[in-house]
Design a protein around this motif. Structure first.
Motif: not given
Length: 102
Positions: A5-18
C-alpha cells in the motif's frame, strides 16, 4: 504497515514515519534490514588524516599535529602510507590526556 500500500502512494503523500519505514526494508524480501550504527559496532575505524580530521572536527593541520604528538599512537595502525585509527580508542586517549593535563 503494509508495504504494498505504501509503495502505491506518491512520495509527497507519505508521512516521515512511512518514508523511513520504506527506506529501512529490503525491496526484494520486504524484510526489515538490520541497521548498523556506531553503537552496535564494537569498533569504529576511521582512515587517514581526513578520518582523524572528521572524527575530531578539526583542520587538516591540527589532525596532523594530533597524530604526530603521540597522544593517539595506541589507537593508530599504520603500514606505509595507510593509516587506520580506532575512533573510540582515540577519543578515550584524548580525553585521558586532557584530564591529566588540567
Amino acid at each position: 504497515m503494509n508495504v504494498e500500500v505504501l509503495k502505491t502512494k506518491l512520495l509527497f503523500q507519505l508521512t516521515v514515519e512511512e518514508f523511513l519505514f520504506l527506506l529501512s526494508i529490503d525491496n526484494k524480501t520486504n524484510e526489515k534490514i538490520i541497521e548498523t550504527t556506531p553503537s552496535t559496532l564494537n569498533n569504529k575505524y576511521v582512515y587517514g588524516i581526513r578520518g582523524i580530521q572528521n572524527l575530531l572536527g578539526c583542520s587538516r593541520s591540527t589532525a596532523n599535529r594530533m597524530k604526530k604528538s603521540g597522544i593517539i599512537n595506541d589507537a593508530i595502525i599504520q603500514n606505509s602510507r595507510k593509516i587506520i585509527v580506532n575512533a573510540d580508542m582515540a577519543l578515550e586517549l584524548i580525553k585521558e590526556h586532557n584530564k591529566n593535563n588540567k
